[in-house]
Design an enzyme around this catalytic site. Structure first.
Site, PDB file in Angstrom:
ATOM      1  N   HIS A 101       0.832  -1.216   0.000  1.00 12.77           N
ATOM      2  CA  HIS A 101       0.000   0.000   0.000  1.00 12.77           C
ATOM      3  C   HIS A 101       0.860   1.257   0.000  1.00 12.77           C
ATOM      4  CE1 HIS A 101      -3.324  -2.769   1.233  1.00 12.77           C
ATOM      5  NE2 HIS A 101      -3.943  -1.997   0.348  1.00 12.77           N
ATOM      6  N   HIS A 120       1.104   1.491  -5.745  1.00 13.25           N
ATOM      7  CA  HIS A 120      -0.248   0.930  -5.779  1.00 13.25           C
ATOM      8  C   HIS A 120      -1.236   2.008  -6.214  1.00 13.25           C
ATOM      9  CE1 HIS A 120      -4.008  -0.918  -4.757  1.00 13.25           C
ATOM     10  NE2 HIS A 120      -4.220  -0.090  -3.739  1.00 13.25           N
ATOM     11  N   HIS A 158      -6.964   7.069  -2.869  1.00 11.99           N
ATOM     12  CA  HIS A 158      -7.837   6.142  -2.132  1.00 11.99           C
ATOM     13  C   HIS A 158      -7.166   5.414  -0.977  1.00 11.99           C
ATOM     14  CE1 HIS A 158      -5.961   2.791  -4.273  1.00 11.99           C
ATOM     15  NE2 HIS A 158      -6.589   1.984  -3.430  1.00 11.99           N
ATOM     16  N   ASP A 159      -5.825   5.335  -0.934  1.00 12.39           N
ATOM     17  CA  ASP A 159      -5.121   4.650   0.160  1.00 12.39           C
ATOM     18  C   ASP A 159      -4.104   5.560   0.833  1.00 12.39           C
ATOM     19  OD1 ASP A 159      -5.116   1.264  -1.240  1.00 12.39           O
ATOM     20  OD2 ASP A 159      -6.252   2.084   0.450  1.00 12.39           O
ATOM     21  N   ASP A 181      -8.836  -1.131  -7.916  1.00 13.88           N
ATOM     22  CA  ASP A 181      -8.072  -1.505  -6.722  1.00 13.88           C
ATOM     23  C   ASP A 181      -7.482  -2.906  -6.875  1.00 13.88           C
ATOM     24  OD1 ASP A 181      -8.906  -0.850  -3.194  1.00 13.88           O
ATOM     25  OD2 ASP A 181      -6.995  -0.991  -4.229  1.00 13.88           O
TER      26      ASP A 181
HETATM   27  C1  LIG Z   1     -10.116  -3.970  -2.865  1.00 15.76           C
HETATM   28  O1  LIG Z   1      -9.691  -3.666  -1.548  1.00 15.76           O
HETATM   29  C2  LIG Z   1      -8.577  -4.321  -1.068  1.00 15.76           C
HETATM   30  C3  LIG Z   1      -8.194  -3.990   0.227  1.00 15.76           C
HETATM   31  C4  LIG Z   1      -7.077  -4.598   0.773  1.00 15.76           C
HETATM   32  C5  LIG Z   1      -6.337  -5.509   0.019  1.00 15.76           C
HETATM   33 CL1  LIG Z   1      -4.910  -6.221   0.708  1.00 15.76          CL
HETATM   34  C6  LIG Z   1      -6.732  -5.875  -1.268  1.00 15.76           C
HETATM   35  C7  LIG Z   1      -5.945  -6.810  -2.087  1.00 15.76           C
HETATM   36  N1  LIG Z   1      -5.291  -6.385  -3.178  1.00 15.76           N
HETATM   37  N2  LIG Z   1      -4.627  -7.419  -3.691  1.00 15.76           N
HETATM   38  C8  LIG Z   1      -4.871  -8.506  -2.908  1.00 15.76           C
HETATM   39  C9  LIG Z   1      -4.388  -9.822  -3.020  1.00 15.76           C
HETATM   40  C10 LIG Z   1      -3.454 -10.218  -4.121  1.00 15.76           C
HETATM   41  N3  LIG Z   1      -4.769 -10.746  -2.138  1.00 15.76           N
HETATM   42  C11 LIG Z   1      -5.630 -10.434  -1.132  1.00 15.76           C
HETATM   43  C12 LIG Z   1      -6.040 -11.441  -0.219  1.00 15.76           C
HETATM   44  C13 LIG Z   1      -6.967 -11.143   0.770  1.00 15.76           C
HETATM   45  C14 LIG Z   1      -7.479  -9.851   0.872  1.00 15.76           C
HETATM   46  C15 LIG Z   1      -8.494  -9.509   1.926  1.00 15.76           C
HETATM   47  O2  LIG Z   1      -8.656  -8.364   2.275  1.00 15.76           O
HETATM   48  N4  LIG Z   1      -9.240 -10.546   2.374  1.00 15.76           N
HETATM   49  C16 LIG Z   1     -10.298 -10.338   3.385  1.00 15.76           C
HETATM   50  C17 LIG Z   1     -11.627  -9.963   2.740  1.00 15.76           C
HETATM   51  C18 LIG Z   1     -11.944 -10.812   1.510  1.00 15.76           C
HETATM   52  C19 LIG Z   1     -12.739 -10.136   3.770  1.00 15.76           C
HETATM   53  C20 LIG Z   1      -7.050  -8.829   0.014  1.00 15.76           C
HETATM   54  C21 LIG Z   1      -6.135  -9.105  -0.989  1.00 15.76           C
HETATM   55  N5  LIG Z   1      -5.705  -8.133  -1.904  1.00 15.76           N
HETATM   56  C22 LIG Z   1      -7.854  -5.257  -1.826  1.00 15.76           C
HETATM   57 MG   LIG Z   2      -7.764   0.659   0.749  1.00 17.53          MG
HETATM   58 ZN   LIG Z   3      -6.005   0.098  -2.623  1.00 16.91          ZN
END
Ligand SMILES: COc1ccc(Cl)c(-c2nnc3c(C)nc4ccc(C(=O)NCC(C)C)cc4n23)c1
Ligand SMILES: [Mg+2]
Ligand SMILES: [Zn+2]
Length: 344
Positions: free
Chosen positions: A81, A85, A123-124, A235
């Site tokens: 983040h 990103h 956004h982050d 995102d």
């Molecule tokens: C769209 O907003 C977000 C916010 C934060 C994050 Cl980190 C991401 C994000 N962006 N790339 C990824 C990858 C490659 N793997 C991830 C594996 C799990 C999760 C997660 O938050 N799982 C819990 C939920 C499903 C209840 C997020 C992941 N992620 C996207």
């Molecule tokens: Mg975020």
């Molecule tokens: Zn983000």
């Protein structure tokens, strides 16, 4: 507080005169992580210009440049983040506006396009590499500020964005009328808050219903659901690129998750399995994340815009790669290796 020096602004203004957009930057498979960090701000200005938004909204280049430099400085060096990103999420907003011709086909207005791109950049802002539930469980100052409303981190990202817009010489919207300015800030608020995955999960069934019924241009609800869908797609857009980008991003995300898990253990709290470096099985977690969150989102986008089918196909292909990796990892786990060092 954050400083942006005049010579930073003039260097970017000069570099951009040398710049027109590099070939292939407007193609869906282009990965913005290939762009030199020092050139990102120039490319942001060029992308706004390429979509006619500089002209349309009388954006002043020096104000836009100063704003972008403050936004870039507003990100910390977390593994995932960070500014890159934000820049890659912004680049995806440029890709969909341009390739799906969202404004000329009337799916979104020019003001919504401007707010969408600015929201992606912001956004982050000031993300610490930890989740909303971590803020609440460890009682951070952000939790004390925002936990009663929920979406703790997203409210902080929004506050940081508004703070930059109110910084001298950074208000890129000073060419808008009072009414347009108010509408734009309302959009930025809604769009940044919509990046809370919990918010997306609450809406996704409505978005699936909208896609199966067919988009109604005159429906305020459909237009809002589309903007929220586009924010979530942006995102998650690293997952629409090739396997190397998709896997590298997963590696960075789990570096953040495992650091949070280590912190939670040190505080005596048991982390989620996906945050516990001793328990997490990354391929299986990624297959779940792609299956339950990523592929469904790009399936909805592809239903609304057949030209976006290639994005859905890429996410499906990346999930398949994790399935192959999973079999490989399974053999390695028998011999006791932990997840990350196999990824190296
Ligand atoms: C769209 O907003 C977000 C916010 C934060 C994050 Cl980190 C991401 C994000 N962006 N790339 C990824 C990858 C490659 N793997 C991830 C594996 C799990 C999760 C997660 O938050 N799982 C819990 C939920 C499903 C209840 C997020 C992941 N992620 C996207
Ligand atoms: Mg975020
Ligand atoms: Zn983000």
């Amino acid at each position: 507080h954050m400083q942006v020096h005049p010579e930073d602004v003039s260097r970017v203004l000069n570099c951009e005169r040398a710049h027109d957009l590099m070939p292939e930057i407007d193609l869906f498979y282009f990965s913005p992580r290939k762009i030199e960090e020092s050139e990102c701000v120039c490319y942001c200005v060029e992308m706004f210009d390429d979509l006619g938004l500089v002209q349309q909204w009388q954006l002043k280049r020096d104000t836009l440049t100063r704003f972008l430099l403050f936004v870039k400085k507003g990100y910390r060096d977390a593994p995932y983040h960070n500014w890159y990103h934000a820049f890659s999420v912004f680049h995806f907003s440029y890709l969909v506006i341009k390739n799906l011709r969202l404004v000329e086909r009337g799916f979104i207005s020019s003001l919504e396009a401007l707010a969408f791109m600015v929201s992606c950049l912001c956004h982050d802002l000031d993300h610490r590499g930890t989740t909303n539930s971590f803020q609440m469980q460890s009682g951070t100052e952000l939790a004390s500020l925002y936990s009663s409303e929920g979406s703790v981190m997203e409210r902080h990202h929004l506050a940081q964005a508004l703070c930059i817009l109110n910084t001298d010489g950074c208000n890129i919207f000073d060419g808008l009328t009072g009414e347009q300015y108010g509408k734009c800030l309302d959009l930025i608020r809604d769009l940044i808050l919509a990046t809370d995955l919990a918010h997306h999960i609450r809406l996704v069934q409505d978005q699936e219903k909208m896609a199966s019924e067919g988009f109604d241009m005159n429906s305020t609800q459909h237009r809002q659901l589309l903007l929220f869908l586009l924010m979530t797609c942006a995102d998650l857009s690293d997952q629409t690129k090739d396997w190397k980008v998709s896997r590298t991003t997963a590696d960075l995300v789990y570096q953040e998750f495992f650091s949070q898990g280590d912190l939670e253990k040190a505080m005596g709290n048991a982390p989620l399995e996906m945050m516990d470096r001793e328990k997490a099985r990354i391929p299986d977690l990624q297959i779940q994340f792609l299956s339950h969150i990523v592929c469904p989102v790009f399936k909805i986008l592809a239903q609304l815009f057949p030209e976006a089918d290639c994005l859905l196909q890429s996410t499906v292909k990346n999930r398949h790669c994790w399935e192959q990796a999973s079999a490989f990892f399974a053999r390695k786990w028998e011999s006791g290796h932990s997840s990350l060092d196999i990824l190296r």
